[in-house]
Design an enzyme around this catalytic site. Structure first.
Site, mmCIF file in Angstrom:
data_model
loop_
_atom_site.group_PDB
_atom_site.id
_atom_site.type_symbol
_atom_site.label_atom_id
_atom_site.label_comp_id
_atom_site.label_asym_id
_atom_site.label_seq_id
_atom_site.Cartn_x
_atom_site.Cartn_y
_atom_site.Cartn_z
ATOM 1 N N GLY A 38 44.719 43.406 36.792
ATOM 2 C CA GLY A 38 45.934 44.203 36.859
ATOM 3 C C GLY A 38 46.599 44.063 38.218
ATOM 4 O O GLY A 38 46.088 43.404 39.125
ATOM 5 N N HIS A 73 50.063 36.030 39.494
ATOM 6 C CA HIS A 73 48.632 35.751 39.586
ATOM 7 C C HIS A 73 47.842 37.013 39.939
ATOM 8 O O HIS A 73 46.668 37.128 39.562
ATOM 9 C CB HIS A 73 48.373 34.659 40.623
ATOM 10 C CG HIS A 73 48.666 33.285 40.113
ATOM 11 N ND1 HIS A 73 47.731 32.262 40.127
ATOM 12 C CD2 HIS A 73 49.777 32.744 39.556
ATOM 13 C CE1 HIS A 73 48.260 31.162 39.607
ATOM 14 N NE2 HIS A 73 49.508 31.434 39.263
#
Length: 232
Positions: free
Chosen positions: A74, A68
């Protein structure tokens, strides 16, 4: 029925031909902490051993947390940030709320590292190392983790909802979300939560996942002292 099949195949091919620059050539190295914090990986491993020994489910929690994190901005530790007056974090986004655990484990690891090497190892790297060790500790493969990620000073609750694959997503939507991260259909299958066995492709896909960086952090990122809050 034949027309629908043709449209589906055409759409799939179109998605597979798309290219994204999300994970291109991240500035990461295997020996990043060799001189500044040589025991970094050993410290993470020891704390993960304690966490997984106490509850095997902690391994899955850390893997989910890493996933997640990397799918939003990123792998920059943004998922670890708490809400503050100045910042709306990702923890309480509908997709993440009550779904993510393991923050306390990352806190403990970070505290150990701060005692050993203050202000050196980023929370983003801690989470990436921890995800690898979580896999190994439940019988999965080992892979080398390049390091050097910086921690984001921002988070995005809105990107959680648009970027994280959901249970109700159709196949093409799932594929497009993975490909937006420069991950292939093969990676999608390997990283699926429904996979009960670890195999070589899983480790290869995890390396690619960990290499999804946030370019902004290399201009305006930091190494947080506390993973829950931006440095003041």
């Amino acid at each position: 029925m034949e027309m629908k099949s043709t449209i589906f195949i055409f759409s799939l091919i179109t998605l597979c031909c798309l290219t994204f620059s999300h994970a291109a050539d991240p500035p990461l190295t295997l020996d990043y902490y060799k001189s500044t914090c040589p025991n970094a990986e050993a410290i993470v491993r020891k704390e993960m051993e304690c966490a997984v020994t106490s509850d095997l489910r902690n391994a899955a929690s850390i893997l989910r947390l890493h996933f997640h994190d990397c799918f939003v901005q990123g792998c920059d530790g943004s998922v670890l940030l708490d809400d503050t007056y100045m910042l709306k974090g990702e923890k309480n986004a509908p997709t993440n709320l009550n779904a993510l655990k393991g923050f306390d484990i990352i806190d403990r690891i970070k505290n150990k590292l701060e005692s050993e090497c203050p202000g050196t190892v980023s929370c983003a790297d801690v989470l990436t190392y921890a995800a690898r060790d979580a896999t190994v500790l439940v019988g999965g493969p080992y892979w080398h983790v390049p390091a050097g990620r910086k921690d984001s000073k921002t988070a995005s609750a809105s990107l959680v909802e648009s970027n994280i694959p959901g249970a109700n997503d159709g196949l093409l939507t799932m594929i497009s979300k993975f490909m937006y991260q420069s991950l292939s259909v093969t990676d999608m299958v390997a990283l699926s939560e429904n996979q009960l066995a670890f195999f070589e492709q899983f480790s290869e896909s995890m390396v690619k996942l960990g290499n999804i960086t946030n370019p902004e952090t290399y201009v305006d990122g930091e190494v947080r002292k506390n993973c829950r809050f931006v440095n003041t």
